[in-house]
Write a protein that holds these residues in place. Structure first.
Motif, mmCIF file in Angstrom:
data_model
loop_
_atom_site.group_PDB
_atom_site.id
_atom_site.type_symbol
_atom_site.label_atom_id
_atom_site.label_comp_id
_atom_site.label_asym_id
_atom_site.label_seq_id
_atom_site.Cartn_x
_atom_site.Cartn_y
_atom_site.Cartn_z
ATOM 1 N N UNK A 1 74.910 -4.452 17.951
ATOM 2 C CA UNK A 1 74.122 -3.930 18.100
ATOM 3 C C UNK A 1 74.603 -2.337 16.548
ATOM 4 N N UNK A 2 74.639 -2.730 15.390
ATOM 5 C CA UNK A 2 75.043 -1.273 15.413
ATOM 6 C C UNK A 2 74.526 0.064 15.704
ATOM 7 N N UNK B 1 69.655 -5.649 5.572
ATOM 8 C CA UNK B 1 70.170 -5.729 6.216
ATOM 9 C C UNK B 1 69.974 -6.607 7.788
ATOM 10 N N UNK C 1 80.225 -0.801 15.782
ATOM 11 C CA UNK C 1 78.951 -2.074 16.293
ATOM 12 C C UNK C 1 79.235 -1.841 17.910
ATOM 13 N N UNK D 1 66.862 -1.239 13.038
ATOM 14 C CA UNK D 1 66.113 -1.768 13.821
ATOM 15 C C UNK D 1 65.499 -1.511 15.088
ATOM 16 N N UNK E 1 78.437 1.335 -0.220
ATOM 17 C CA UNK E 1 78.179 0.681 0.864
ATOM 18 C C UNK E 1 79.177 -0.818 0.524
#
Lengths: 256, 614
Positions: free
Chosen positions: B76-77, A224, B100, A203, B62
Motif C-alpha cells: 500500500x502506497x 498508477x 509502501x 487509492x 517523479x
C-alpha cells in the motif's frame, strides 16, 4: 501455354477466387450485422442493436456510420458515457458529418454536460478539425514550393514575391498552431461509469475531491496501478479508476 | 621566500575556491540516476507491517514504479518525499523516496523480486529483498539492554485524544506526539500506526513537525503528526498507537542528536560507521491505550435529506446568470463549508417541480489545511421550463452536530431570477419527453436523473461505409509525412539554388572568373595531352591558344585576334608567356619543335603564369 505454366496458373487462379469469395463473404457478414442492428434499433431493442454494432467494430474496425448508430443506441439506452465515446470516435473519422455532431450536442445538452465557454483563440482553432488544419499545412507547403519553382523560371515582381511568401508563411504558422491545439484534444478519454469520484491519491481509501459526471471528457496524464491521473475540462486534476474511463482513439485490434 | 609565499597564498586560495565551486557542479552534471529498495524490517509479525522504501537518487522528477505481483503480500502506497542534500554547501543532490506499507496475509518466507523503476525515461531495477513474516503476536526483538521503564524513558507516544464518545463517520481531530530522548540516537522506521478495530485513521504526513520538550527533567525530541480518527463501528474500541524505531547504541562515542541518522526524516551524518560503530537495536514506541467509544446516531428527528454528514457546516447558494430566458441553462453553485466528514456531504436536493429541468451536480472539495476543514462546492445546471418561475427555491442541507448532539438543517435564501420575455418559443423547443428528476427526498443519495428519453436524434445511417483499422490523425499518415518531407527538402534545395542565382546576378565577375577557370583547365588539359605524346607543334599550338584565351578575357579582346605584337606591347619583355607565345609563332611558321624537357618547363610556366592571371 506449356505444362509448367499451367502448373502455376491454376493454383494462383484458385487462390484468387478463394480470397475474393472470403472478402465478399466478410463484407456481406458486416452488412448483415449492420442490417440486424438497424432492425433491432427500429424495434427499440437497443441492447441487441449495441451487440450487433459492436460485433462489427470488433471484427472489421471502425466506420463512422457503425459508430454513429452504436452511439445512438447507447444514447437511447441511457448509457450516456458510451454514447458520447462513440459519437466522438465517429467525429474523428468523419468530422464534417452534421448528424454526428448534432446528436452529440443533443445528448450532451440532455445530460447537463455543458462545455466550458471557449476563449477567442479556442474559437478560432475550433473552426477547423485536426485533419483540416493538417491539410492546410500541406496546402501551404505545396503552394510555397510551387511558387518558388515558378519563380526560378519566371521573374515575378518583388511585391508578389513578398506577398506570396509572407502569406504562405503565416498560413503555415497558423496551420501548425491549429494542428497542435487540436491534437491536444484529439484523444481524450470519456467517463463511462456514472458519477466517478475524483481522488487525491490513487487509492480507494483516499479523500475525494469531487465527482465526474458520466460522459465528461478527461485527459489522462499518467497511471498508477488501477488508477489514472486525469485533468477534466475545468482543469480539475485527480485520480480516478482506469476502468471508469475509455480512450476515444484505441489501437485496433490488439487493445480492443 | 616570503615574497613567494605571499604570491602563492592567494593563488592556492583561488584554486581551492574554484574546486569547491566547480568540482561539485561537475559531479552533479554527471550524476547518474540510481535506484535502491530497502525494507525497514527483514523479519516482522503478521499483524504488523514493514516499510518498503524505493529511493530514486540523481533526479527530482517523479519515477514510474511497476510492482510485480507477490502472493499473500499486500503493498500500500504510504506517501513519498523529496530530499535535497547540500554537498559541501555548493551543490545539491536530489532524491525521491517512495514509501509502501508491506503486510503479509500469512506467515512465511517471502521475497520482493526486482522492481522495475522508470526514471527520466530509462528503466532501472532494484535488487530482490528476502524477508520473513512471523506469526501474529510475535514482536520483533526489543531493546534488551534496558527494562520497560528505561525503554519508556528512551521513546514513547502521547496522543491528544483521552477518551470520549463519537458517532460513526465523525471526524475526530488527533495529535500524535512521538518523544525521543535526546540522550539517545534513534532511526525512525515507520510512521505511527493505529492498533485496534472499529476505528480508522486518515493518512499521516510524511514530514511531521519537529520540536523539543522536557518531560520529567529529560529533554526529548518530539515529532508531531496532525491527523484524524473516525469510528466505523458502534461500540467501545480500545486503541493504541505504535511506531517502529531503531536505537543506535554508540560503541565509542555518544552523539548529542537523537535524530542524527534518520533516513526518513533527516540525513545522517554521524550514522556512518566511519565515525564510530553503533549497535542497532529495534524498539517499538507505544502510546497508552485509550477507549474510543462510537455511539449510534439518533434516529429521532433525523431529516429525510440527511446523508451522513457529521460536523459543523454552513450553506451558501448562488446562481449565474440570473437574467435568463426560458430554456437557457443557469449554473447553481452550492457551497458547503466548515469542518466535518466532507466525504459524506452531498449536494442539497433541488425540489422536484415541472417548472424546472435539473441535471446531476458536480462537486469539488478544497481543503483548508486539514482534510476535514474546507469548502465543498457543488455546481448544478438547471433550466427554467415555465414562465411562472420567479426565483430559485430555497435549498436545505442537513447534518448531525456532535457538539450539540442533534441534527441541524441549514436552509438557503431563495435566489431571485429575472426572466426575459417573450420566451414561449424556448419552451416549445424543450424536449417534452424529458423526465424530471424523481422525488429526491425518497432517494437522498442518488441525485442523478433517470436516463432521459432523448427526442430529436437524427436517424440511423443505412450504409456501413468505409472501415478504418484505427483512428489516427491525418498528420500521422505516412503518405502525408512523405509529401511534407519532400516539400521541405524541395524548398530547401530551391532556396539554395535561388540564393546562388541571385548571387551570380549581383556579382557577374564571379561567373566570369569561373568561366575563365574552366577554359584554362580545358586548354591546359589539351597541352598536357600533347606533351604526353611528345607532339611539340601541337603542344605549342595549344599553349598559344591558352595564352590567347586568358589574355583576351583579361583585356576584353577577342582571343583569336591577339597576336604577338599585341602581347609584346602589353606584357613585359622578360615575360615567360611572351617567350612561349613567340616560340609558338615561330613553330607555326618555321616548323621548329621542342625537346621533352623544354615542353615540361613550358607546361609548368604556363600553369603558373596563367593561374596567376585568374
Amino acid at each position: 501455354m506449356n505444362h509448367a505454366g499451367l502448373r502455376f496458373f491454376f493454383p494462383i487462379l484458385l487462390t484468387t477466387l478463394l480470397l475474393s469469395a472470403i472478402a465478399a463473404f466478410a463484407g456481406s457478414t458486416e452488412d448483415n450485422l449492420f442490417q440486424e442492428g438497424n432492425e433491432a434499433y427500429s424495434r427499440g431493442d437497443y441492447g441487441q442493436a449495441i451487440s450487433k454494432y459492436e460485433q462489427i467494430t470488433d471484427t472489421a474496425g471502425y466506420s463512422p456510420s457503425v459508430l454513429y448508430n452504436l452511439a445512438n443506441s447507447y444514447a437511447l439506452s441511457g448509457k450516456t458515457g458510451r454514447a458520447i465515446l462513440n459519437y466522438e470516435r465517429a467525429l474523428r473519422l468523419s468530422p464534417s458529418q452534421s448528424e454526428i455532431f448534432g446528436n452529440l450536442e443533443l445528448v450532451k445538452k440532455e445530460n447537463g454536460l455543458f462545455p466550458k465557454e471557449p476563449t477567442g483563440a479556442e474559437r478560432l482553432f475550433r473552426l477547423l478539425s485536426l485533419n483540416q488544419w493538417t491539410a492546410l499545412i500541406l496546402f501551404s507547403l505545396i503552394t510555397v514550393t510551387t511558387f518558388l519553382l515558378f519563380s526560378m523560371k519566371y521573374r515575378f515582381s518583388r511585391q508578389l514575391n513578398i506577398g506570396v511568401g509572407t502569406s504562405c508563411f503565416l498560413l503555415l504558422c497558423l496551420a501548425i498552431s491549429g494542428t497542435m491545439f487540436r491534437y491536444q484534444y484529439f484523444n481524450p478519454s470519456v467517463v463511462v461509469s456514472p458519477d466517478v469520484k475524483l481522488f487525491i491519491s490513487p487509492f480507494e481509501s483516499s479523500a475525494s475531491i469531487g465527482t465526474l459526471q458520466e460522459g465528461r471528457l478527461v485527459y489522462p496524464q499518467k497511471k498508477h496501478g488501477d488508477f489514472s491521473y486525469v485533468t477534466d475540462g475545468t482543469d480539475r486534476k485527480g485520480w480516478i479508476p482506469s476502468k471508469a474511463i475509455e480512450a476515444v482513439c484505441k489501437t485496433w485490434p490488439s487493445e480492443l | 621566500m616570503r615574497q613567494k609565499i605571499l604570491f602563492f597564498q592567494p593563488l592556492i586560495f583561488l584554486i581551492i575556491l574554484a574546486l569547491c565551486t566547480f568540482g561539485p557542479c561537475a559531479s552533479q552534471a554527471y550524476a547518474e540516476v540510481t535506484v535502491d529498495a530497502t525494507l525497514s524490517h527483514l523479519s516482522f509479525p503478521q499483524d504488523r507491517a514493514a516499510r518498503l522504501t524505493i529511493t530514486v537518487s540523481g533526479t527530482s522528477d517523479e519515477a514510474n514504479i511497476e510492482f510485480p505481483e507477490i502472493d499473500n503480500i499486500q503493498l500500500q502506497f504510504n506517501g513519498q518525499f523529496t530530499q535535497n542534500k547540500i554537498i559541501n554547501f555548493t551543490s545539491v543532490s536530489s532524491s525521491i523516496s517512495y514509501n509502501y506499507r508491506v503486510q503479509a496475509v500469512k506467515p512465511g518466507k517471502y521475497s520482493i523480486p526486482s522492481i522495475k523503476v522508470i526514471a527520466e525515461g530509462k528503466p532501472y531495477s532494484t535488487k530482490p529483498i528476502d524477508f520473513q513474516v512471523t506469526p501474529a503476536g510475535v514482536q520483533p526483538r526489543a531493546y534488551s539492554g534496558t527494562n520497560s521503564q528505561t525503554a519508556n524513558e528512551i521513546a514513547f507516544i502521547r496522543i491528544s485524544e483521552k477518551t470520549g464518545s463519537h458517532y460513526p463517520g465523525e471526524i475526530v481531530p488527533l495529535t500524535i506526539k512521538a518523544y525521543f530522548n535526546q540522550a539517545y540516537r534513534a532511526d525512525i522506521n515507520s510512521l505511527p500506526s493505529l492498533n485496534g478495530d472499529g476505528v480508522v485513521m486518515s493518512q499521516l504526513q510524511d514530514k511531521p513537525q519537529q520540536t523539543e520538550e522536557s518531560v520529567n527533567g529529560r529533554k526529548y525530541h518530539v515529532l508531531i503528526w496532525e491527523t484524524s480518527l473516525s469510528g466505523i463501528k458502534v461500540g467501545e474500541h480500545p486503541i493504541h498507537f505504535s511506531l517502529d524505531a531503531t536505537l543506535l547504541i554508540p560503541q565509542k562515542r555518544r552523539s548529542l542528536s537523537s535524530f542524527g541518522g534518520n533516513s526518513l526524516f533527516d540525513d545522517s551524518f554521524l550514522n556512518d560507521s566511519f565515525f564510530g560503530s553503533h549497535q542497532r537495536k529495534p524498539i517499538v514506541s507505544v502510546s497508552p491505550e485509550v477507549v474510543f467509544t462510537v455511539l449510534p446516531l439518533p434516529t429521532d428527528n433525523q431529516p429525510a435529506d440527511f446523508t451522513g454528514a457529521i460536523g459543523d457546516f454552513h450553506l451558501k447558494v448562488s446562481a449565474t446568470p440570473v437574467d435568463i430566458e426560458i430554456g437557457e441553462p443557469l449554473t447553481l453553485t452550492m457551497e458547503i463549508f466548515g469542518t466535518g466528514n466532507f466525504d459524506r456531504v452531498e449536494a442539497p436536493i433541488f425540489p422536484d417541480s415541472p417548472d424546472w429541468k435539473t441535471y446531476a451536480p458536480t462537486s469539488n472539495f478544497s481543503e483548508q489545511g486539514r482534510s476535514y476543514a474546507g469548502t465543498k462546492v457543488f455546481e448544478q445546471a438547471v433550466v427554467v421550463r415555465s414562465g411562472a418561475v420567479s426565483e430559485i427555491p430555497s435549498l436545505s442541507f442537513s447534518y448531525f452536530d456532535p457538539g450539540k448532539k442533534r441534527y441541524v438543517t441549514k436552509t438557503s435564501k431563495a435566489v431571485t431570477l429575472h426572466l426575459k420575455r417573450p420566451a414561449t418559443q424556448a419552451v416549445a423547443q424543450l424536449p417534452q419527453s424529458v423526465q424530471p428528476m424523481t422525488t429526491q427526498h425518497q432517494q437522498p443519495t442518488t441525485q442523478v436523473a433517470p436516463a432521459p428519453t432523448i427526442v430529436g436524434l437524427a436517424p440511423l445511417s443505412l450504409e456501413t461505409g468505409k472501415f478504418e483499422e484505427r483512428i489516427v490523425p491525418l498528420f500521422r499518415s505516412s503518405w502525408l509525412i512523405a509529401i511534407c518531407s519532400l516539400c521541405v527538402l524541395f524548398l530547401i534545395g530551391l532556396s539554395i539554388l535561388r540564393i546562388r542565382q541571385r548571387n551570380i546576378e549581383k556579382h557577374p565577375e564571379i561567373q566570369l572568373k569561373r568561366q575563365k577557370r574552366l577554359l584554362l583547365e580545358s586548354d591546359l588539359k589539351k597541352v598536357e595531352q600533347a606533351q604526353s605524346v611528345g607532339d611539340g607543334p601541337a603542344f605549342l599550338s595549344f599553349g598559344r591558344t591558352a595564352i590567347q584565351n586568358q589574355l583576351g578575357l583579361l583585356w576584353n579582346i577577342e582571343p583569336a585576334a591577339l597576336c604577338l605584337a599585341d602581347i609584346n606591347g602589353r606584357l613585359k619583355a622578360d615575360s615567360h608567356l611572351l617567350e612561349i607565345f613567340r616560340a609558338a609563332e615561330e613553330a607555326a611558321y618555321g616548323g621548329a619543335t621542342l625537346t621533352d624537357k623544354k615542353m615540361q618547363d613550358y607546361l609548368v610556366t604556363l600553369k603558373t603564369e596563367l593561374e596567376d592571371l585568374l
